[in-house]
Motif scaffolding. Structure first.
Motif, mmCIF file in Angstrom:
data_model
loop_
_atom_site.group_PDB
_atom_site.id
_atom_site.type_symbol
_atom_site.label_atom_id
_atom_site.label_comp_id
_atom_site.label_asym_id
_atom_site.label_seq_id
_atom_site.Cartn_x
_atom_site.Cartn_y
_atom_site.Cartn_z
ATOM 1 N N THR A 272 39.003 34.712 27.516
ATOM 2 C CA THR A 272 39.538 35.940 26.914
ATOM 3 C C THR A 272 39.119 37.193 27.672
ATOM 4 O OG1 THR A 272 37.662 36.049 25.400
ATOM 5 C CG2 THR A 272 39.641 34.904 24.623
ATOM 6 N N VAL A 273 38.039 37.100 28.474
ATOM 7 C CA VAL A 273 37.552 38.282 29.178
ATOM 8 C C VAL A 273 37.935 38.272 30.661
ATOM 9 C CG1 VAL A 273 35.609 38.565 27.595
ATOM 10 C CG2 VAL A 273 35.312 37.197 29.672
ATOM 11 N N LEU A 274 38.747 37.299 31.069
ATOM 12 C CA LEU A 274 39.054 37.185 32.491
ATOM 13 C C LEU A 274 39.823 38.385 33.021
ATOM 14 C CD1 LEU A 274 39.926 33.412 33.006
ATOM 15 C CD2 LEU A 274 37.782 34.615 33.402
ATOM 16 N N GLY A 275 40.714 38.956 32.199
ATOM 17 C CA GLY A 275 41.450 40.138 32.633
ATOM 18 C C GLY A 275 40.511 41.274 32.983
ATOM 19 N N ALA A 276 39.532 41.518 32.106
ATOM 20 C CA ALA A 276 38.549 42.573 32.362
ATOM 21 C C ALA A 276 37.606 42.190 33.492
ATOM 22 C CB ALA A 276 37.754 42.865 31.090
ATOM 23 N N LEU A 277 37.329 40.889 33.619
ATOM 24 C CA LEU A 277 36.422 40.427 34.666
ATOM 25 C C LEU A 277 37.022 40.652 36.051
ATOM 26 C CD1 LEU A 277 33.825 38.873 35.524
ATOM 27 C CD2 LEU A 277 35.183 36.781 35.351
ATOM 28 N N PHE A 278 38.246 40.212 36.242
ATOM 29 C CA PHE A 278 38.876 40.348 37.554
ATOM 30 C C PHE A 278 39.378 41.768 37.801
ATOM 31 C CE2 PHE A 278 40.115 35.599 37.189
ATOM 32 C CZ PHE A 278 38.812 35.235 37.507
ATOM 33 N N GLY A 279 39.721 42.499 36.725
ATOM 34 C CA GLY A 279 40.210 43.856 36.869
ATOM 35 C C GLY A 279 41.712 43.901 37.061
ATOM 36 N N GLN A 280 42.290 45.081 36.818
ATOM 37 C CA GLN A 280 43.726 45.249 37.002
ATOM 38 C C GLN A 280 44.094 45.020 38.466
ATOM 39 O OE1 GLN A 280 45.243 49.145 36.062
ATOM 40 N NE2 GLN A 280 47.287 48.374 35.647
#
Length: 358
Positions: free
Chosen positions: A50-58
């Protein structure tokens, strides 16, 4: 997750990466065959997706930042990331990604500044302990305020945050952008909220920084507030505005120039003196002797910079550091250029100026 770059990976050949992915035989002697020159490839799988979007970044901007700063190549797909490059850099990049993931799971934000700080601390053995706590079960190093939870962003900040809890009087010495005043205000707010101190007193010498401001209209507060604006900024960043205003009105929080400290005893208070390099030796002595029961005092400043007419030789901060080094109960934390936690270019600017001046 598809990677998005200004040019495709097919166009970016392996030779584009710093010393990367080459099978050329080593030139020279053992220096070329160090561990850092050996190639490595590591795959990391993240269970909490669930946090992968924030982890990798836009557009994977966090991964690109790590690649550019650490000289590695990161390929992300699904919940997995593959890191390739020099063995030492790959290991550090893995620790940075794990630290980012843990920070997100703990509910903290990960922005470009947080990524940069983790990269800077990736050589430190305390990196994991910042987020998860020490192996012996000690709590992680952090300051909790009403608006945010603050974790250290450099190795020296770890030492500083420990000193803020341990010592009665702390001298925080070093260049701008290292978090000296901000962390002191955050710790002060945390102690005020918890009730361990009854007052928060923020002070600063009203010395013009190479300018002539002339006559300032208004009452005394309006005249000195421009000098104290950085303290207000840190305060509002740690507390909701309505609470700041209420506590200012009640006297629980006081922001005043150092001249207002004369003749007082500051008990049950967290007292911060900012820009201490602009005090005279007599002002510094006066300020330090205001210390009262159940109080903590933090003195922040850059010994190499002063706006006093006599230069650094006239600085009360330098005089106090020389006199009080080694005194029991007084901690001294020294920040360097590597601890600057603003935009990376700020650190390079500070380094350029210090190199020219020094």
């Amino acid at each position: 997750m598809a990677r998005k770059f200004s040019r495709s990976h097919e166009e970016a050949t392996r030779s584009d990466w710093p010393g990367a992915f080459r099978n050329d035989p080593p030139r020279g002697d053992s220096a070329r065959s160090s561990d850092n020159q050996r190639r490595a490839r590591i795959e990391i799988a993240f269970e909490e997706q669930t946090v992968l979007g924030a982890l990798f970044g836009q557009f994977d901007q966090n991964l690109v930042q790590i690649e550019n700063r650490m000289g590695v190549y990161i390929s992300a797909r699904g919940n997995k990331a593959v890191i390739e490059g020099p063995a030492d850099s790959v290991a550090r990049a893995r620790d940075v990604l794990k630290g980012m993931h843990q920070r997100l799971l703990a509910g903290h934000e990960v922005d470009a500044g947080a990524v940069e700080s983790l990269i800077m601390m990736s050589n430190e053995p305390t990196l994991e302990g910042i987020i998860t706590g020490a192996p012996d079960g000690a709590p992680p190093i952090m300051i909790r305020t009403r608006k945010k939870t603050i974790v250290p962003r450099s190795a020296t900040q770890i030492e500083y945050m420990r000193a803020l809890v341990r010592d009665d009087v702390i001298f925080a010495l070093g260049p701008a952008g290292t978090g000296k005043t901000y962390l002191a205000v955050a710790q002060a707010v945390a102690q005020l909220i918890s009730g361990s101190v009854q007052r928060l007193i923020l002070s600063r010498p009203a010395v013009e920084a190479g300018e002539r401001l002339g006559f300032l209209p208004g009452d005394m507060k309006e005249k000195v507030d421009p000098y104290l604006r950085p303290l207000y900024d840190a305060l509002y960043d740690c507390m909701p505005p309505e609470q700041v205003e209420r506590r200012l009105a009640s006297g629980e929080i006081e922001i005043a120039p150092i001249a207002f400290m004369r003749g007082r005893t500051l008990a049950d208070a967290f007292v911060i003196l900012d820009e201490a390099q602009n005090t005279t030796p007599m002002q510094m002595k006066m300020f330090l002797t205001r210390f009262g029961q159940n109080s903590r005092m933090v003195i922040c400043g850059d010994p190499k910079q002063t706006d006093l007419p006599g230069g650094t030789a006239a600085s009360g901060l330098n005089d106090a550091v020389n006199r009080l080094s080694g005194v029991e109960g007084i901690g001294m934390v020294r920040f360097g250029v590597a601890d600057v936690v603003r935009h990376p270019i700020v650190g390079r600017i500070v380094e350029a100026y210090e190199g020219k001046d020094g």
